[in-house]
Scaffold this motif. Structure first.
Motif, short mmCIF file in Angstrom:
data_model
loop_
_atom_site.label_atom_id
_atom_site.label_comp_id
_atom_site.label_asym_id
_atom_site.label_seq_id
_atom_site.Cartn_x
_atom_site.Cartn_y
_atom_site.Cartn_z
N ARG A 91 0.84 -1.21 0.00
CA ARG A 91 0.00 0.00 0.00
C ARG A 91 0.87 1.25 0.00
O ARG A 91 0.56 2.23 -0.70
CB ARG A 91 -0.93 -0.01 1.22
CG ARG A 91 -2.03 -1.07 1.15
CD ARG A 91 -3.07 -0.82 2.24
NE ARG A 91 -2.50 -0.94 3.58
CZ ARG A 91 -2.44 -2.07 4.28
NH1 ARG A 91 -2.91 -3.20 3.75
NH2 ARG A 91 -1.93 -2.09 5.50
N GLU A 92 1.94 1.22 0.79
CA GLU A 92 2.82 2.38 0.87
C GLU A 92 3.50 2.64 -0.47
O GLU A 92 3.61 3.79 -0.91
CB GLU A 92 3.88 2.18 1.96
CG GLU A 92 4.75 3.39 2.19
CD GLU A 92 5.76 3.17 3.31
OE1 GLU A 92 6.42 4.16 3.70
OE2 GLU A 92 5.91 2.02 3.78
N ARG A 93 3.95 1.58 -1.13
CA ARG A 93 4.61 1.75 -2.42
C ARG A 93 3.64 2.29 -3.47
O ARG A 93 3.98 3.19 -4.24
CB ARG A 93 5.19 0.43 -2.90
CG ARG A 93 5.98 0.55 -4.22
CD ARG A 93 6.47 -0.78 -4.74
NE ARG A 93 5.36 -1.68 -5.01
CZ ARG A 93 5.18 -2.83 -4.38
NH1 ARG A 93 6.02 -3.23 -3.45
NH2 ARG A 93 4.15 -3.61 -4.69
N ALA A 94 2.42 1.77 -3.49
CA ALA A 94 1.42 2.24 -4.45
C ALA A 94 1.14 3.73 -4.26
O ALA A 94 1.06 4.50 -5.23
CB ALA A 94 0.14 1.42 -4.32
N ALA A 95 1.02 4.14 -3.01
CA ALA A 95 0.77 5.56 -2.72
C ALA A 95 1.97 6.42 -3.12
O ALA A 95 1.81 7.52 -3.65
CB ALA A 95 0.45 5.74 -1.24
N PHE A 96 3.16 5.90 -2.86
CA PHE A 96 4.38 6.64 -3.20
C PHE A 96 4.48 6.83 -4.71
O PHE A 96 4.76 7.94 -5.19
CB PHE A 96 5.61 5.90 -2.68
CG PHE A 96 6.90 6.44 -3.19
CD1 PHE A 96 7.47 7.57 -2.61
CD2 PHE A 96 7.55 5.84 -4.25
CE1 PHE A 96 8.66 8.10 -3.11
CE2 PHE A 96 8.75 6.35 -4.75
CZ PHE A 96 9.30 7.48 -4.17
N VAL A 97 4.29 5.77 -5.46
CA VAL A 97 4.42 5.84 -6.92
C VAL A 97 3.48 6.88 -7.50
O VAL A 97 3.87 7.73 -8.32
CB VAL A 97 4.18 4.45 -7.55
CG1 VAL A 97 3.99 4.56 -9.06
CG2 VAL A 97 5.34 3.51 -7.24
N THR A 98 2.23 6.85 -7.11
CA THR A 98 1.27 7.82 -7.65
C THR A 98 1.58 9.24 -7.19
O THR A 98 1.36 10.19 -7.93
CB THR A 98 -0.17 7.43 -7.26
OG1 THR A 98 -0.25 7.29 -5.82
CG2 THR A 98 -0.57 6.12 -7.89
N SER A 99 2.11 9.39 -5.97
CA SER A 99 2.44 10.73 -5.48
C SER A 99 3.61 11.34 -6.24
O SER A 99 3.78 12.56 -6.26
CB SER A 99 2.77 10.69 -3.98
OG SER A 99 4.01 10.04 -3.74
N MET A 100 4.42 10.50 -6.90
CA MET A 100 5.54 10.99 -7.70
C MET A 100 5.12 11.27 -9.15
O MET A 100 5.96 11.53 -10.01
CB MET A 100 6.68 9.97 -7.69
CG MET A 100 7.32 9.77 -6.32
SD MET A 100 8.14 11.25 -5.67
CE MET A 100 7.09 11.62 -4.25
N GLY A 101 3.84 11.20 -9.42
CA GLY A 101 3.35 11.50 -10.76
C GLY A 101 3.60 10.39 -11.76
O GLY A 101 3.64 10.65 -12.97
N VAL A 102 3.74 9.16 -11.28
CA VAL A 102 4.02 8.02 -12.14
C VAL A 102 2.79 7.13 -12.20
O VAL A 102 2.04 7.01 -11.21
CB VAL A 102 5.24 7.23 -11.61
CG1 VAL A 102 5.48 5.96 -12.41
CG2 VAL A 102 6.48 8.12 -11.64
N SER A 103 2.57 6.49 -13.34
CA SER A 103 1.39 5.65 -13.52
C SER A 103 1.37 4.48 -12.53
O SER A 103 2.41 3.89 -12.21
CB SER A 103 1.37 5.10 -14.94
OG SER A 103 0.39 4.10 -15.09
N ARG A 104 0.19 4.13 -12.09
CA ARG A 104 0.00 2.99 -11.19
C ARG A 104 0.43 1.68 -11.86
O ARG A 104 0.66 0.68 -11.19
CB ARG A 104 -1.46 2.93 -10.77
CG ARG A 104 -1.83 1.83 -9.78
CD ARG A 104 -1.18 2.05 -8.43
NE ARG A 104 -1.54 0.99 -7.50
CZ ARG A 104 -2.58 1.07 -6.65
NH1 ARG A 104 -3.34 2.17 -6.64
NH2 ARG A 104 -2.85 0.09 -5.82
#
Length: 422
Positions: free
Chosen positions: A203-216
């Motif tokens: 969950r933390e990684r998924a939130a981090f990736v999207t917060s960096m403006g990168v596609s899920r």
């Protein structure tokens, strides 16, 4: 169950460590992440750029504090940051990434080669002392065989501008939770705890990736790659995920020391409006001190396997102004999935190439109405002058032609850089 969970947590040392690099990837890297200022020749980190920040080595638990201290003391906040790392601990990677996001950093993947460490391994004790001594390190920069794998990728995502050169690698895989347990803890309790931690990490990684403006999609891909493996992101994936959004990317011209020295440049260009990319390579040889040969290699047309090979009807040329060009003609050689064009470069054309800030590639294709379609794109000449001077120094008065196309190793797979040289 909650009681057993609390007991287990109390018996764990730091409740485990989430890591994202395999033991095999550690070879050839500093045991902890280091950061330092580097200075190279003119244009070594791009047009008008000769200074950069190097971040390299394994991401350790203390990395975030060191990077934070370095950034606080940095006077020049505009220098690009070059990463070269096999990965490491995930938690500090997220922290460092958010620091870089706050500075609107420019991130690239590249190896910094300290000049004073030329006789060593770049990671021996003497060299690490030079790199971490606090001063500006004289160095050379190369993207060839550079990597930012596993947890390093999270650092890289923190930058607002991200650039992955055609000969550099960014690779991903899932993380692994390492636990240190004291006491006779039931296996079922440990398994339940690990399951909770990994679910939380996902969950933390998924939130981090999207917060960096990168596609899920990137997170979805990471979950499918086992910790023991690596998936090298393709150019199409880098573009589609929003990691590197450039449509045309290129390396500088570099001198390559081989049995037959040559000057080399790589590029990758997006095709049409889609997400596919075409790889290209230029190799410049000297046949003697006044005669050069240019070889142009690229992925073959997608329909080149049809009965009528469209590449045989095309004319490809490299232009340094309207009057100076290298026309490769028709009928390229075919080696596997590549097509190879080759022709002599006249002395006056070579002079024009060296004087031009940019060159233009042109391709003429016969149209159905009898006319000719012309498509063009520009490439830069960064590094060409210095590389050509070095090539001439190694060029005898008379030299045989470059090896036949059928025996030429062209456009080596960048995935090979995912594993560091021993």
């Amino acid at each position: 169950m909650m009681f057993r969970f609390l007991v287990l947590a109390a018996l764990l040392l730091v409740s485990g460590e989430l890591r994202a690099e395999t033991p095999a990837e550690k070879a050839g890297f500093a045991p902890r992440l280091i950061i330092y200022n580097a200075k190279g020749p003119a244009n070594s980190c791009g047009p008008g750029c000769d200074r950069w920040v190097a971040i390299e080595g394994q991401v350790d638990e203390g990395a975030a504090a060191r990077v934070s201290r370095f950034l606080r003391n940095a006077r020049d906040t505009t220098r690009p940051i070059y990463f070269h790392s096999p990965g490491g601990s995930v938690r500090p990677s997220y922290v460092i990434a958010r620091m870089l996001r706050g500075r609107k950093a420019v991130a690239r993947i590249g190896r910094t080669i300290a000049t004073a460490c030329a006789g060593g391994t770049q990671v021996d004790a003497a060299c690490l002392k030079i790199k971490t001594g606090g001063g500006e390190v004289e160095a050379e920069l190369t993207t060839r065989n550079a990597m930012c794998n596993s947890a390093c990728g999270y650092l890289f995502l923190g930058a607002t501008t991200r650039e992955v050169a055609p000969d550099a690698v960014m690779a991903v895989h899932n993380s692994r939770l390492t636990l240190v347990v004291h006491g006779p803890i039931p296996a079922q309790v440990i398994a339940e705890y690990k399951q909770r931690r990994m679910a939380s990490a996902d969950r933390e990684r998924a939130a981090f990736v999207t917060s960096m403006g990168v596609s899920r999609e990137l997170d979805d891909l990471i979950k499918t790659v086992k910790f023991e493996s690596l998936h090298v992101l393709t150019r199409a994936e880098l573009y589609r995920f929003g990691i590197d959004k450039r449509s045309l990317l290129e390396t500088p011209w570099t001198f390559e020391t081989a049995a037959r020295p040559y000057v080399r440049k790589l590029a990758s260009a997006r095709q049409g409006e889609g997400g596919s990319f075409r790889s290209m390579e230029w190799r410049l040889f000297c046949e003697n001190t006044t005669r050069a040969r240019l070889m142009f290699v690229r992925d073959a047309d997608q329909d080149a396997g049809s009965k009528k090979d469209v590449s045989s009807n095309k004319t490809v040329m490299l232009m340094a102004g309207p009057e100076k060009s290298v026309a490769f003609g028709r009928y390229p050689a075919r080696v596997g999935k590549f097509e190879i064009w080759s022709d002599i470069v006249a002395p006056e054309a070579m002079e024009a190439m060296l004087a031009a800030p940019r060159l233009q590639m042109g391709e003429r294709t016969p149209a159905a109405d009898g006319k000719t379609d012309l498509s063009t794109f520009d490439i830069d000449t960064v590094g060409l002058g210095a590389a050509w001077t070095r090539l001439l120094a190694s060029c005898p008065a008379n030299n045989p032609r470059p090896p036949a196309a059928a025996s030429t190793n062209v456009n080596a797979d960048p995935a090979a850089a995912a594993n560091p040289a021993k």
